[in-house]
Design a protein around this motif. Structure first.
Motif, short mmCIF file in Angstrom:
data_model
loop_
_atom_site.label_atom_id
_atom_site.label_comp_id
_atom_site.label_asym_id
_atom_site.label_seq_id
_atom_site.Cartn_x
_atom_site.Cartn_y
_atom_site.Cartn_z
N SER A 65 13.23 7.98 -21.33
CA SER A 65 12.89 7.94 -19.91
C SER A 65 11.39 8.10 -19.73
CB SER A 65 13.64 9.05 -19.16
OG SER A 65 13.12 10.31 -19.53
N ASP A 66 10.91 7.69 -18.57
CA ASP A 66 9.49 7.87 -18.27
C ASP A 66 9.11 9.34 -18.26
OD1 ASP A 66 9.13 5.14 -18.06
OD2 ASP A 66 9.24 5.11 -15.87
N ALA A 67 10.00 10.17 -17.76
CA ALA A 67 9.73 11.61 -17.71
C ALA A 67 9.58 12.19 -19.12
CB ALA A 67 10.84 12.34 -16.95
N TYR A 68 10.44 11.77 -20.03
CA TYR A 68 10.35 12.26 -21.41
C TYR A 68 9.07 11.77 -22.07
CZ TYR A 68 11.48 13.14 -26.29
OH TYR A 68 11.43 13.57 -27.60
N ALA A 69 8.72 10.51 -21.84
CA ALA A 69 7.50 9.95 -22.40
C ALA A 69 6.28 10.71 -21.89
CB ALA A 69 7.37 8.47 -22.06
N GLU A 70 6.26 11.04 -20.62
CA GLU A 70 5.15 11.81 -20.05
C GLU A 70 5.09 13.22 -20.63
OE1 GLU A 70 2.50 10.88 -18.13
OE2 GLU A 70 3.34 8.91 -18.62
N THR A 71 6.24 13.82 -20.84
CA THR A 71 6.29 15.15 -21.45
C THR A 71 5.69 15.12 -22.85
OG1 THR A 71 8.24 15.78 -20.17
CG2 THR A 71 7.83 17.01 -22.19
N LEU A 72 6.05 14.10 -23.63
CA LEU A 72 5.48 13.95 -24.97
C LEU A 72 3.97 13.78 -24.91
CD1 LEU A 72 8.01 11.55 -26.74
CD2 LEU A 72 7.64 13.97 -27.23
N LYS A 73 3.49 12.96 -23.99
CA LYS A 73 2.05 12.71 -23.87
C LYS A 73 1.31 13.98 -23.46
CE LYS A 73 2.46 7.81 -22.88
NZ LYS A 73 2.24 6.75 -21.89
N LYS A 74 1.91 14.78 -22.61
CA LYS A 74 1.28 16.04 -22.20
C LYS A 74 1.22 17.01 -23.37
CE LYS A 74 2.39 15.69 -17.32
NZ LYS A 74 3.20 16.17 -16.20
N LYS A 75 2.29 17.05 -24.19
CA LYS A 75 2.28 17.90 -25.38
C LYS A 75 1.19 17.45 -26.34
CE LYS A 75 7.13 19.27 -25.58
NZ LYS A 75 8.38 19.15 -26.37
N ARG A 76 1.10 16.13 -26.52
CA ARG A 76 0.08 15.58 -27.42
C ARG A 76 -1.32 15.96 -26.94
NH1 ARG A 76 -0.22 9.18 -28.21
NH2 ARG A 76 -0.83 9.34 -26.03
N LEU A 77 -1.55 15.84 -25.65
CA LEU A 77 -2.86 16.17 -25.09
C LEU A 77 -3.18 17.66 -25.26
CD1 LEU A 77 -5.39 15.30 -23.59
CD2 LEU A 77 -4.14 15.65 -21.45
N ALA A 78 -2.20 18.51 -25.03
CA ALA A 78 -2.42 19.96 -25.19
C ALA A 78 -2.74 20.29 -26.65
CB ALA A 78 -1.19 20.74 -24.72
N LEU A 79 -2.05 19.67 -27.57
CA LEU A 79 -2.32 19.90 -28.99
C LEU A 79 -3.69 19.37 -29.37
CD1 LEU A 79 1.17 19.01 -30.47
CD2 LEU A 79 0.03 21.23 -30.64
N LYS A 80 -4.04 18.20 -28.85
CA LYS A 80 -5.35 17.62 -29.14
C LYS A 80 -6.46 18.54 -28.62
CE LYS A 80 -7.30 13.95 -27.05
NZ LYS A 80 -7.51 12.55 -26.66
N ASP A 81 -6.28 19.08 -27.43
CA ASP A 81 -7.27 20.01 -26.88
C ASP A 81 -7.41 21.24 -27.77
OD1 ASP A 81 -7.83 18.37 -24.72
OD2 ASP A 81 -6.59 19.50 -23.31
N GLU A 82 -6.30 21.79 -28.20
CA GLU A 82 -6.32 22.98 -29.07
C GLU A 82 -7.02 22.66 -30.39
OE1 GLU A 82 -5.76 26.74 -30.66
OE2 GLU A 82 -5.51 26.09 -28.57
N LEU A 83 -6.68 21.54 -30.98
CA LEU A 83 -7.31 21.15 -32.24
C LEU A 83 -8.81 20.91 -32.06
CD1 LEU A 83 -4.44 18.84 -33.44
CD2 LEU A 83 -5.30 20.81 -34.72
N PHE A 84 -9.19 20.29 -30.95
CA PHE A 84 -10.61 20.06 -30.69
C PHE A 84 -11.39 21.36 -30.57
CE2 PHE A 84 -14.12 19.27 -27.65
CZ PHE A 84 -14.88 18.45 -28.46
N HIS A 85 -10.81 22.33 -29.86
CA HIS A 85 -11.47 23.63 -29.74
C HIS A 85 -11.61 24.30 -31.10
CE1 HIS A 85 -11.88 23.62 -25.45
NE2 HIS A 85 -10.62 23.28 -25.32
#
Length: 80
Positions: free
Chosen positions: A54-74
């Protein structure tokens, strides 16, 4: 966006050496890296219609990916 590479080497090419080093010496960084890679693969599977979602699940995955990317960048910036 479909077709874009979101692996960390493409996202942070200036940190390639730090990424490789931290993966081997920092267990928590490696764990975050592996989780990011796993989520990124899931997003790609959804974007290429390999795994229907679903679109909602895809967005949830993308938000998780972004949060992880931010953490890794820091984490990368701390050692740079």
């Amino acid at each position: 966006m479909k077709g874009e590479s979101h692996d960390l080497i493409h996202e942070f090419p200036e940190y390639v050496e730090q990424i490789q080093n931290l993966k081997t010496v920092d267990e928590s960084f490696n764990r975050l890296f592996e989780e990011y890679h796993h989520i990124n693969t899931q997003v790609q599977r959804v974007e290429y219609d390999i795994e229907p979602a679903s679109d909602a699940y895809a967005e949830t995955l993308k938000k998780k990916r972004l949060a992880l990317k931010d953490e890794l960048f820091h984490r990368l910036k701390e050692v740079a």
